[in-house]
Write a protein that holds these residues in place. Structure first.
Motif: not given
Length: 384
Positions: A320-335
């Motif tokens: 398992x490899x943990x990937x951090x996502x850009x917070x701005x991308x999460x705001x635009x398209x929530x997961x």
């Protein structure tokens, strides 16, 4: 007429043979061009990326538990409701908590009154001691005069003895009064009434009763979406019972299970391009490798594999490899946790270590506590 027909048939066969050879050559050229294009793409682009399809969205999930027992008076939350940190979700009947608070406050008032009474008694003891000290000084002078007069024969010896006994009696009373004062001081346990141990204990009971009353209102521990509702109005709840679950959509990451054959080139901080199946290929997320797991998933399984057995079969393992996502991308398209992702990890070039969210920074040594970081991210309301 037979010869021309033979000539035309031979010519037709020659043309068909030529067309077949031409088509084969064209197919060969197309295949070679495709192979050359794939080789060029792999050499220039493909070899610098590790593609992973076995990836899923993960996130922190906060349980909302009851801290005290009681009957549910109102439920203001439900599944799929978006809440903010500190919003009331469940309200318990607080009559017993109110009575307990009033009782604790009455005990505090009684403790303060008792402490003040001890202070007044100590003051009276000191005043009595001062009066006894003054009487002792007078008795000493009287005893000295009667003693001197008895030695010269001007007074009787019995009066001198009585005056000495009076001095001894006053000394005893002073010693008893001093002991009484020390006993009062020991009962008080402090220099003033407000710092008396009994008053402090009563004050702590009042604070505990206030905390219990505050916990009759169960609030959201973090901003997010409610899920797993397990409470209804009129239900009796006990301490530790789960009532809701809050899923904060700003605390999202991706766990990618990378093949061990591709893991050697993966580095922490490597740039990652992600696509979520829920949005399709039209939405691209940008992230970076935040960390690499310490072991394969098989090691932490309920029944780990026994590789020393005779029926051993080799399988390619995944880490398992943990990937951090850009917070701005999460705001635009929530997961949401559980969604499937596909990604490509950059294995060459400069690492793109983005600004880590505050909630992820809390997991690093020497950083702020998780509660303080979440308080800054989700609000500043009291959720005790």
């Amino acid at each position: 007429m037979a010869i021309p027909e033979v000539v035309s048939g031979a010519r037709r066969l020659a043309e068909e043979s030529w067309r077949r050879r031409r088509n084969l050559w064209l197919l060969l050229v197309i295949v070679l061009l495709a192979l050359a294009g794939w080789a060029a793409w792999w050499f220039l682009v493909g070899r610098w990326w590790v593609n992973v399809d076995d990836a899923y969205v993960e996130g922190n999930i906060y349980p909302v538990n009851a801290r005290v027992s009681g009957t549910v008076a109102a439920v203001s939350g439900y599944n799929t409701l978006v809440v903010r940190r500190g919003d009331p979700l469940v309200i318990l009947g607080g009559r017993r908590a109110e009575l307990a608070l009033h009782r604790a406050q009455a005990q505090l008032a009684q403790s303060r009154q008792d402490a003040r009474a001890l202070m007044e008694e100590m003051a009276a003891s000191r005043a009595h001691g001062a009066a006894l000290a003054a009487a002792l000084a007078t008795a000493r002078q009287k005893a000295w005069r009667y003693g001197a007069a008895a030695e010269s024969g001007a007074a009787q010896t019995l009066e001198a003895i009585a005056s000495k006994d009076e001095v001894a009696r006053l000394r005893g009373e002073i010693a008893a009064e001093n002991a009484h004062g020390r006993a009062l001081q020991a009962r008080l346990g402090a220099r003033d009434a407000d710092n008396a141990p009994s008053v402090k204990a009563a004050l702590e009971r009042v604070k505990l009763a206030q905390l219990t009353l505050q916990r009759q209102i169960i609030r959201a521990p973090v901003s997010g979406i409610l899920a797993q509702q397990a409470v209804q109005r009129g239900q009796w709840v006990a301490p530790g019972q789960r009532l809701f679950t809050v899923v904060p959509l700003h605390q999202i990451w991706v766990d990618a299970n990378v093949k061990e054959t591709d893991l050697a080139a993966v580095r922490v901080g490597a740039r990652v391009i992600l696509h979520a199946d829920v949005y399709g290929g039209g939405v691209t997320y940008h992230g970076w490798v935040a960390g690499i797991g310490g072991a394969s998933g098989a090691i932490f399984a309920v029944l780990p594999p026994e590789n020393a057995s005779g029926n051993w079969i080799k399988f390619t393992q995944r880490i398992p490899v943990r990937i951090a996502i850009d917070p701005q991308d999460l705001v635009a398209h929530p997961l949401r946790p559980g969604l499937t992702m596909s990604m490509a990890i950059r294995v060459g070039g400069k690492a793109r270590q983005g600004p880590a969210p505050a909630w992820m920074e809390t997991a690093r040594p020497g950083s702020a506590s998780a509660a303080a970081a979440d308080l800054a991210a989700g609000g500043r309301r009291d959720v005790r």
